[in-house]
Design a protein around this motif. Structure first.
Motif, short mmCIF file in Angstrom:
data_model
loop_
_atom_site.label_atom_id
_atom_site.label_comp_id
_atom_site.label_asym_id
_atom_site.label_seq_id
_atom_site.Cartn_x
_atom_site.Cartn_y
_atom_site.Cartn_z
N ARG A 141 3.59 8.78 10.97
CA ARG A 141 3.62 9.91 9.78
C ARG A 141 3.10 9.00 8.58
O ARG A 141 2.65 9.46 7.34
CB ARG A 141 5.11 10.29 9.43
CG ARG A 141 5.58 10.62 10.69
CD ARG A 141 4.38 11.71 11.41
NE ARG A 141 5.38 12.02 12.74
CZ ARG A 141 3.45 12.60 13.41
NH1 ARG A 141 3.18 12.90 12.74
NH2 ARG A 141 4.72 12.99 14.83
N CYS A 142 3.55 7.45 8.24
CA CYS A 142 3.24 6.71 7.20
C CYS A 142 1.32 7.20 6.91
O CYS A 142 0.47 6.47 7.65
CB CYS A 142 2.90 5.48 7.28
SG CYS A 142 2.80 4.70 6.15
N PRO A 143 1.28 7.66 6.08
CA PRO A 143 -0.64 7.34 5.92
C PRO A 143 -0.96 6.58 5.28
O PRO A 143 -2.84 7.40 4.92
CB PRO A 143 -0.66 8.83 4.72
CG PRO A 143 0.77 8.56 4.04
CD PRO A 143 1.56 8.23 4.85
N THR A 184 1.55 -1.02 0.21
CA THR A 184 0.25 -0.47 -0.32
C THR A 184 1.55 1.30 -0.10
O THR A 184 0.44 2.39 0.19
CB THR A 184 -0.58 0.30 1.32
OG1 THR A 184 -0.04 0.35 2.61
CG2 THR A 184 -1.59 -0.71 1.30
N CYS A 185 2.13 1.16 0.09
CA CYS A 185 2.92 2.39 0.26
C CYS A 185 2.91 3.27 -1.19
O CYS A 185 2.73 2.95 -2.30
CB CYS A 185 4.14 1.85 -0.08
SG CYS A 185 6.04 3.25 0.42
N ILE A 186 2.81 4.93 -0.73
CA ILE A 186 2.28 5.12 -2.22
C ILE A 186 3.55 6.14 -2.60
O ILE A 186 3.69 6.81 -2.97
CB ILE A 186 0.93 6.11 -2.62
CG1 ILE A 186 0.98 6.82 -0.37
CG2 ILE A 186 0.23 5.62 -2.15
CD1 ILE A 186 0.25 7.90 -0.52
N LEU A 187 4.36 6.32 -2.06
CA LEU A 187 6.12 6.99 -2.28
C LEU A 187 6.11 8.13 -2.06
O LEU A 187 6.62 9.08 -2.03
CB LEU A 187 6.60 6.27 -3.48
CG LEU A 187 6.31 5.01 -3.97
CD1 LEU A 187 6.88 4.11 -5.37
CD2 LEU A 187 7.79 3.55 -2.85
N CYS A 188 5.38 8.30 -0.46
CA CYS A 188 5.04 9.55 -0.41
C CYS A 188 6.30 10.78 -0.02
O CYS A 188 6.75 11.82 0.36
CB CYS A 188 4.28 10.18 0.05
SG CYS A 188 4.16 9.13 2.35
N ALA A 189 7.33 8.86 0.85
CA ALA A 189 8.48 10.05 1.71
C ALA A 189 8.62 10.54 3.07
O ALA A 189 9.11 11.25 3.39
CB ALA A 189 9.72 10.72 0.63
N SER A 190 6.75 10.22 3.14
CA SER A 190 6.87 11.23 5.09
C SER A 190 7.52 10.48 5.84
O SER A 190 7.58 10.79 7.11
CB SER A 190 5.02 11.00 5.33
OG SER A 190 4.48 11.78 4.80
N CYS A 191 8.06 9.37 5.90
CA CYS A 191 7.88 8.77 6.92
C CYS A 191 9.99 8.99 6.40
O CYS A 191 10.78 9.34 8.13
CB CYS A 191 8.58 6.24 6.21
SG CYS A 191 9.13 6.32 5.18
N TRP A 192 10.03 8.90 5.34
CA TRP A 192 12.18 8.97 5.52
C TRP A 192 12.01 10.92 5.97
O TRP A 192 13.25 11.12 6.33
CB TRP A 192 11.69 9.15 4.17
CG TRP A 192 12.83 9.40 3.13
CD1 TRP A 192 14.12 11.09 3.22
CD2 TRP A 192 14.39 8.70 2.96
NE1 TRP A 192 15.01 10.59 2.57
CE2 TRP A 192 15.66 9.02 2.27
CE3 TRP A 192 13.78 7.46 2.85
CZ2 TRP A 192 16.23 9.01 1.67
CZ3 TRP A 192 15.45 6.50 2.39
CH2 TRP A 192 16.23 7.51 1.94
S1 SF4 Z 1 5.08 7.67 4.60
FE1 SF4 Z 1 6.71 5.95 4.12
S2 SF4 Z 1 6.00 3.92 4.04
FE2 SF4 Z 1 4.03 4.76 4.02
S3 SF4 Z 1 3.10 5.41 2.42
FE3 SF4 Z 1 4.70 7.42 2.74
S4 SF4 Z 1 6.68 6.09 1.72
FE4 SF4 Z 1 5.18 4.05 1.47
#
Ligand code: SF4
Ligand code: SF4
Ligand code: FES
Length: 331
Positions: free
Chosen positions: A213-215, A147-155
């Motif tokens: 933080r992951c949405p 389900t990861c949408i590669l938003c980079a919030s976690c990063w």
């Molecule tokens: S926060 Fe990280 S793990 Fe979660 S969807 Fe975004 S990139 Fe993927």
């Protein structure tokens, strides 16, 4: 809700010498998202404001930014939930170079992802006539990670990346999980070996910020824990991280508590003379400051009861099929 001040980070790489904050006043409409507030500000007050967006539906991952210091998706968040003393502060994602205003250079994120080969590597000697099938249970194993949408919030909010930009990072580790546990992939062992290298799965400090933080349902920390277990079961235990985990387990089993003299030595490796000499100064400093734990190990009362729990756990795991194998140090 009335007027709200949006305090927004402004910076243009190659032009500005330092970032600044610019304030915009906006009357919040009931139910409006943060992204739509930005669209209103850009449409009616300042067309130079830069931010990314595409789907507006929490699918593409492009509108991630920091609001009041924490990463989120602007299109998934009600602006009213962010107001603090009449203000919402917006910053670009953390742990990335800023290109302009709320737009960051995501290249470090993409190059980290490439390191774990995020594509299927099936057994090509056994090509099916049609597609490679999975059972529902097999898909369930990787469901969350997909389900990861590669938003980079976690990063953005990962504490380890804050101090080590070469750490693979939460999204990459979650992506590695998605292929390690994919029943159609044939490179599991190779993937586990890669992920267990320094700056991989063992360097996460378990702060949990990525999952907060992951949405989506990816929740990287949970995926990291599953990968760590798979690494141990596969016997990829040469790294200090794996030895550290085994040291924790042995320490509780033998002493009933954490033995902080045993743990660093076990993590470094009993015969790793260079590594042990490397941690010696820390030990000496601790002794000088009277912070070192006592040299004689402390055994808790009834440590035998703790060992019985370990024994029973091992029996149960064996009865349940062993979870794929036996850890080093098991009876
Ligand atoms: S926060 Fe990280 S793990 Fe979660 S969807 Fe975004 S990139 Fe993927
Ligand atoms: S739990 Fe690990 S990967 Fe997630 S933010 Fe913390 S240190 Fe980073
Ligand atoms: S605009 Fe696509 S996730 Fe927000």
């Amino acid at each position: 809700m009335g007027d709200v001040i949006f305090r927004i980070y402004r910076f243009e790489a190659g032009k500005d010498s330092a970032p600044r904050y610019q304030e915009y006043k906006l009357a919040l409409e009931p139910g409006i998202t943060l992204l739509n507030c930005l669209n209103q500000i850009r449409g009616s007050q300042d067309g130079t404001l830069a931010y990314r967006m595409s789907c507006g539906s929490a699918i593409c991952g492009s509108c991630a930014m920091r609001a009041n210091g924490h990463a989120l998706l602007a299109c998934k968040t009600q602006a009213s939930s962010l107001v603090k003393n009449g203000v919402i502060q917006l910053d670009p994602l953390g742990n990335f170079p800023v290109l302009r205003d709320l737009v960051v250079d995501l290249e470090p994120f993409w190059s980290s992802l490439r390191q774990v080969k995020p594509w299927l590597q099936p057994d090509t000697s056994d090509e099916p006539e049609r597609e490679r099938l999975q059972t529902a249970a097999e898909f369930h194993r990787i469901d969350y990670a997909t389900t990861c949408i590669l938003c980079a919030s976690c990063w953005s909010d990962c504490n380890v990346l804050e101090v080590d930009k070469k750490f693979l990072g939460p999204a990459t580790l979650a992506k590695a999980h998605r292929y390690i546990f994919d029943s159609r992939d044939a490179k599991t062992q190779e993937r586990l070996e890669r992920i267990a290298e320094p700056r991989g799965v063992w360097d996460c400090t378990h702060c949990g910020e990525c999952s907060t933080r992951c949405p989506t349902e990816t929740k990287p920390l949970a995926r990291i824990e599953e990968v760590r277990e798979a690494v141990m079961i596969a016997g990829v235990t040469r790294s200090p991280g794996a030895r550290h985990a085994m040291g924790f387990r042995e320490s509780i089993k033998w002493f009933g508590a954490l033995n902080e003299n045993y743990l660093p030595v076990r993590s470094m490796g009993f015969f790793n003379i260079i590594g042990l000499l490397g941690i010696l100064p820390v030990g000496l400093r601790m002794m000088r400051k009277r912070k070192a734990p006592p040299l004689l190990p402390h055994f808790i009362d009834k440590v035998g009861e703790v060992r019985k729990i370990y024994k029973r756990f091992h029996e149960l795991r064996k009865e349940a099929g062993g979870g794929g194998g036996k850890y080093e140090g098991d009876e």
